[in-house]
Every structure is written in structure tokens, then in C-alpha cells.
Motif scaffolding. Sequence first.
Motif, PDB file in Angstrom:
ATOM      1  N   ARG A  94       0.842  -1.207   0.000  1.00 19.21           N
ATOM      2  CA  ARG A  94       0.000   0.000   0.000  1.00 19.21           C
ATOM      3  C   ARG A  94       0.871   1.248   0.000  1.00 19.21           C
ATOM      4  NH1 ARG A  94      -3.518  -3.020   3.551  1.00 19.21           N
ATOM      5  NH2 ARG A  94      -2.416  -2.146   5.353  1.00 19.21           N
ATOM      6  N   PHE A  95       1.997   1.178   0.720  1.00 14.52           N
ATOM      7  CA  PHE A  95       2.926   2.304   0.739  1.00 14.52           C
ATOM      8  C   PHE A  95       3.485   2.561  -0.662  1.00 14.52           C
ATOM      9  CE2 PHE A  95       7.232   3.996   1.150  1.00 14.52           C
ATOM     10  CZ  PHE A  95       7.021   5.113   1.945  1.00 14.52           C
ATOM     11  N   LEU A  96       3.890   1.492  -1.347  1.00 12.12           N
ATOM     12  CA  LEU A  96       4.378   1.653  -2.718  1.00 12.12           C
ATOM     13  C   LEU A  96       3.261   2.106  -3.649  1.00 12.12           C
ATOM     14  CD1 LEU A  96       6.691  -1.485  -3.129  1.00 12.12           C
ATOM     15  CD2 LEU A  96       7.367   0.873  -2.664  1.00 12.12           C
ATOM     16  N   GLY A  97       2.032   1.686  -3.365  1.00  8.36           N
ATOM     17  CA  GLY A  97       0.902   2.047  -4.213  1.00  8.36           C
ATOM     18  C   GLY A  97       0.570   3.521  -4.197  1.00  8.36           C
ATOM     19  N   GLN A  98       1.061   4.247  -3.200  1.00  5.28           N
ATOM     20  CA  GLN A  98       0.819   5.685  -3.161  1.00  5.28           C
ATOM     21  C   GLN A  98       1.506   6.412  -4.319  1.00  5.28           C
ATOM     22  OE1 GLN A  98       1.967   7.095   0.711  1.00  5.28           O
ATOM     23  NE2 GLN A  98       0.389   5.934   1.786  1.00  5.28           N
ATOM     24  N   ASP A  99       2.533   5.766  -4.886  1.00  2.00           N
ATOM     25  CA  ASP A  99       3.234   6.356  -6.026  1.00  2.00           C
ATOM     26  C   ASP A  99       3.135   5.424  -7.227  1.00  2.00           C
ATOM     27  OD1 ASP A  99       4.646   8.354  -7.275  1.00  2.00           O
ATOM     28  OD2 ASP A  99       6.615   7.613  -6.649  1.00  2.00           O
ATOM     29  N   ILE A 100       1.958   4.795  -7.378  1.00  2.00           N
ATOM     30  CA  ILE A 100       1.793   3.765  -8.398  1.00  2.00           C
ATOM     31  C   ILE A 100       1.980   4.309  -9.815  1.00  2.00           C
ATOM     32  CG2 ILE A 100      -0.706   4.089  -8.517  1.00  2.00           C
ATOM     33  CD1 ILE A 100       1.260   0.764  -8.836  1.00  2.00           C
ATOM     34  N   GLN A 139       4.068   6.689 -10.914  1.00  3.83           N
ATOM     35  CA  GLN A 139       5.489   6.773 -11.243  1.00  3.83           C
ATOM     36  C   GLN A 139       6.108   5.388 -11.371  1.00  3.83           C
ATOM     37  OE1 GLN A 139       7.503   9.567 -11.924  1.00  3.83           O
ATOM     38  NE2 GLN A 139       8.894   7.910 -12.525  1.00  3.83           N
ATOM     39  N   ILE A 140       5.682   4.441 -10.532  1.00  3.05           N
ATOM     40  CA  ILE A 140       6.212   3.074 -10.607  1.00  3.05           C
ATOM     41  C   ILE A 140       5.861   2.438 -11.948  1.00  3.05           C
ATOM     42  CG2 ILE A 140       6.003   0.744  -9.651  1.00  3.05           C
ATOM     43  CD1 ILE A 140       5.740   1.991  -6.896  1.00  3.05           C
ATOM     44  N   LEU A 141       4.608   2.568 -12.386  1.00  7.30           N
ATOM     45  CA  LEU A 141       4.203   1.996 -13.664  1.00  7.30           C
ATOM     46  C   LEU A 141       4.933   2.663 -14.826  1.00  7.30           C
ATOM     47  CD1 LEU A 141       0.351   1.577 -13.126  1.00  7.30           C
ATOM     48  CD2 LEU A 141       2.118  -0.203 -13.079  1.00  7.30           C
ATOM     49  N   HIS A 142       5.121   3.981 -14.727  1.00  7.95           N
ATOM     50  CA  HIS A 142       5.853   4.686 -15.788  1.00  7.95           C
ATOM     51  C   HIS A 142       7.302   4.206 -15.853  1.00  7.95           C
ATOM     52  CE1 HIS A 142       6.844   7.952 -18.552  1.00  7.95           C
ATOM     53  NE2 HIS A 142       7.921   8.185 -17.802  1.00  7.95           N
ATOM     54  N   SER A 143       7.931   4.058 -14.691  1.00  4.31           N
ATOM     55  CA  SER A 143       9.311   3.579 -14.663  1.00  4.31           C
ATOM     56  C   SER A 143       9.396   2.135 -15.134  1.00  4.31           C
ATOM     57  CB  SER A 143       9.887   3.713 -13.247  1.00  4.31           C
ATOM     58  OG  SER A 143       9.961   5.065 -12.861  1.00  4.31           O
ATOM     59  N   ASN A 146      12.262   9.834 -17.299  1.00  5.95           N
ATOM     60  CA  ASN A 146      12.900   8.709 -17.989  1.00  5.95           C
ATOM     61  C   ASN A 146      13.711   7.803 -17.065  1.00  5.95           C
ATOM     62  OD1 ASN A 146      11.934   9.294 -20.584  1.00  5.95           O
ATOM     63  ND2 ASN A 146      13.602  10.724 -20.987  1.00  5.95           N
ATOM     64  N   ILE A 147      13.419   7.805 -15.783  1.00  8.68           N
ATOM     65  CA  ILE A 147      14.202   6.961 -14.869  1.00  8.68           C
ATOM     66  C   ILE A 147      13.670   5.532 -14.898  1.00  8.68           C
ATOM     67  CG2 ILE A 147      14.800   8.878 -13.361  1.00  8.68           C
ATOM     68  CD1 ILE A 147      12.681   7.922 -11.393  1.00  8.68           C
ATOM     69  N   SER A 148      14.577   4.587 -14.697  1.00  7.70           N
ATOM     70  CA  SER A 148      14.208   3.172 -14.686  1.00  7.70           C
ATOM     71  C   SER A 148      13.598   2.792 -13.342  1.00  7.70           C
ATOM     72  CB  SER A 148      15.438   2.304 -14.949  1.00  7.70           C
ATOM     73  OG  SER A 148      16.376   2.440 -13.891  1.00  7.70           O
ATOM     74  N   VAL A 149      12.936   1.653 -13.305  1.00  4.36           N
ATOM     75  CA  VAL A 149      12.300   1.215 -12.070  1.00  4.36           C
ATOM     76  C   VAL A 149      13.342   0.894 -11.005  1.00  4.36           C
ATOM     77  CG1 VAL A 149      12.179  -1.239 -12.706  1.00  4.36           C
ATOM     78  CG2 VAL A 149      10.478  -0.274 -11.137  1.00  4.36           C
ATOM     79  N   GLN A 150      14.520   0.412 -11.424  1.00  5.99           N
ATOM     80  CA  GLN A 150      15.570   0.105 -10.442  1.00  5.99           C
ATOM     81  C   GLN A 150      16.068   1.381  -9.770  1.00  5.99           C
ATOM     82  OE1 GLN A 150      16.207  -2.854  -9.531  1.00  5.99           O
ATOM     83  NE2 GLN A 150      15.265  -4.030 -11.169  1.00  5.99           N
ATOM     84  N   TYR A 151      16.224   2.453 -10.539  1.00  7.36           N
ATOM     85  CA  TYR A 151      16.662   3.713  -9.941  1.00  7.36           C
ATOM     86  C   TYR A 151      15.570   4.309  -9.068  1.00  7.36           C
ATOM     87  CZ  TYR A 151      18.398   8.471  -9.470  1.00  7.36           C
ATOM     88  OH  TYR A 151      18.819   9.680  -8.949  1.00  7.36           O
ATOM     89  N   LEU A 152      14.323   4.135  -9.472  1.00  3.63           N
ATOM     90  CA  LEU A 152      13.218   4.606  -8.636  1.00  3.63           C
ATOM     91  C   LEU A 152      13.222   3.892  -7.291  1.00  3.63           C
ATOM     92  CD1 LEU A 152      10.612   6.327  -8.423  1.00  3.63           C
ATOM     93  CD2 LEU A 152       9.371   4.360  -9.344  1.00  3.63           C
TER      94      LEU A 152
END
Length: 315
Positions: A77-83, A85-89, A240-246
Motif C-alpha cells: 500500500r505504501f508503494l501504491g501511493q506512487d503507483i 510513477q512506478i508503472l511509468h518507470s 525517464n528513470i528506470s524502475v531500479q533507480y526509482l
Amino acid sequence: MADVLNTGTTLTVAASNPKNKLGLTASLSINIFFVIYSLLCIIPLLLLVMVSFSDEASIVRGGYKFWPDHFSLAAYRFLGQDIGQILHSYGISIIVTVAGTALSMIIIALYAYPISRPNFPQAKFFTFFAFFTMLFSGGLVPWYLVYVQVLDLKDTLGALIVPQIMSAFWVLVTRTFFQTTIPGQVLESAKIDGAGELRIFFQIVMPLSLPVLATVALFQTLSYWNDWFLSLVFITGEHNISVQYLMYKLMANIQFLANNTTAANAIASAGGMMNFPSETVRMAMVIVGIGPIILAYPFFQKYFIKGLTVGAVKG
């Protein structure tokens, strides 16, 4: 009846042969070793998954456990608050991984094929040229200036693809595979039939080289997907940041708040989240980061061992 007796006698003799017993013992020992080794690889991953679904308070109180005292989805749920940006990355990482791996395979094969042919006069020079780059580099600053000022790739997807598109090590492995596996007679026959070099390469060499190409693709896929350094160096915004960098940035922020109570209290007083799941969210980030790449290996598995061993027989 006599045939059955003879067959039984043969099996008994084979089973009683000391060499056969030694072979069975060795095979059993190897299988046991790899079962134990596989468990040692799988068990930490299983623990990581269980911790990500645990309650933060139970982790702080009782430590990591294979079966949580209290199941909780607070980390997700904590990660879902920035869902968003996560999906974009995720999309950025998928595009970079697919495009980078495909281009890398083609370019590595295009470089390796000419230097593998005995009738190419400059083969030794270009082989040494590739090998030399494995030993020496220009340094971080010239490397950065080339991609930013010369190629103008800053804040673009090209900055996440181009720096890793070529690997001298895989060029040499692929060259050795071409030398030891592709029959020269087949190439000569194609030339006699009127085929050009590009047609020979794409219609004969590439289909016969699936094992080594799959091996290169697997390792390049892992390299592109797990990379966070290029986003750190070349990307200044969030687009343009990758999910690993996020995930790296999020973990660094969590670590900062965990070690800086003043900043955490200031965020809480401003209406932010005070008791965030710091331990469990780290494990959840790993699950989010490694999920897709685990699914990639089965597509390369049947070619992986053959390509890695045949391509490394001799230098």
C-alpha cells in the motif's frame, strides 16, 4: 525364457560392476549438491517474499520469519501511493531492456562475424581492438562527456541504451562460437550460389547461432533491467528513470528518514506518514523490481548452457 534369463544376468553384472557403482554414486552426489545449492538460492527469496507480507511491528519485535506472525499489505500500500510513477518507470525499463537487448545482439553479432572468418585480413587487429577495451578505459569523466556533449543523449532513453549496447567479452565469446560451430563449407556453398554477405549472415549464420545469441540476450537483459547507474548519471528529472533507480531513490529516502528523527517528525507534523513500513517496504521493492526478469529466463533456458559452453571452448 533364455532371453529373459540372459537379460537379467546382464543387468546383474552391470549393477555389480564397480565402475557403474562409482558412476551412480558420482551422479547421485552431483544431484544432491545441486538440490542443496538450489534450496540455498530459493530459501532467501522465499524469506524475502514472506517478510514483504509481514506486519512492520512484528518484524521489529521478532525479526524475519518464514511465516509471518501477522500478514499485512502495508508495504505494498505504501508503494501504491506512487503507483503512477512506478508503472511509468516499469514501462521505461521494459522499453530499454527490449530495445537494448535486441540492438546489442545484432551489433555484437555483426562485429563478431567478420573477425571469426579466416579470410578477413584485419581480423586480428579488430579482435585485439575489442580485447583492448576490456583492459583499459578512458575514465568516468571522458565517458560522461562523450555521451552528454558529443552524442547529446542526456535525459533521453538513448542514454540508458547506448552505453551498454556493446560488450567486448560477448563479442569474443560470439566470435569463438562462429569459429567452432558454423561450418565454413556451408558459407562457401552459399557464396557459390550467389548469396551476398548480408544474406549469408542473416539467413544462415544467425539461425545457426541461436544458442550463443540466446546466451548474450539473457545476460544483456539482466544487465539492462538491473541497471540504475545510468539513470543516476544521465537523467535529471523523473520522466525517464528506470524502475531500479526509482527503487534505489525510495530506499535511500527511507534510510534517511529512519536515521533522521528530526526530518521524520517534521514530515509527521506536516501531515505526512510517520510510521511507514521501512523494513517490509524494502523487501516489497525487491519483489517489485525482480518480478518480470524472473519470467525471462525460461525463454532462454534451452539455449543457455549450450551457448555458454560452446562459445567459450577456445579463445
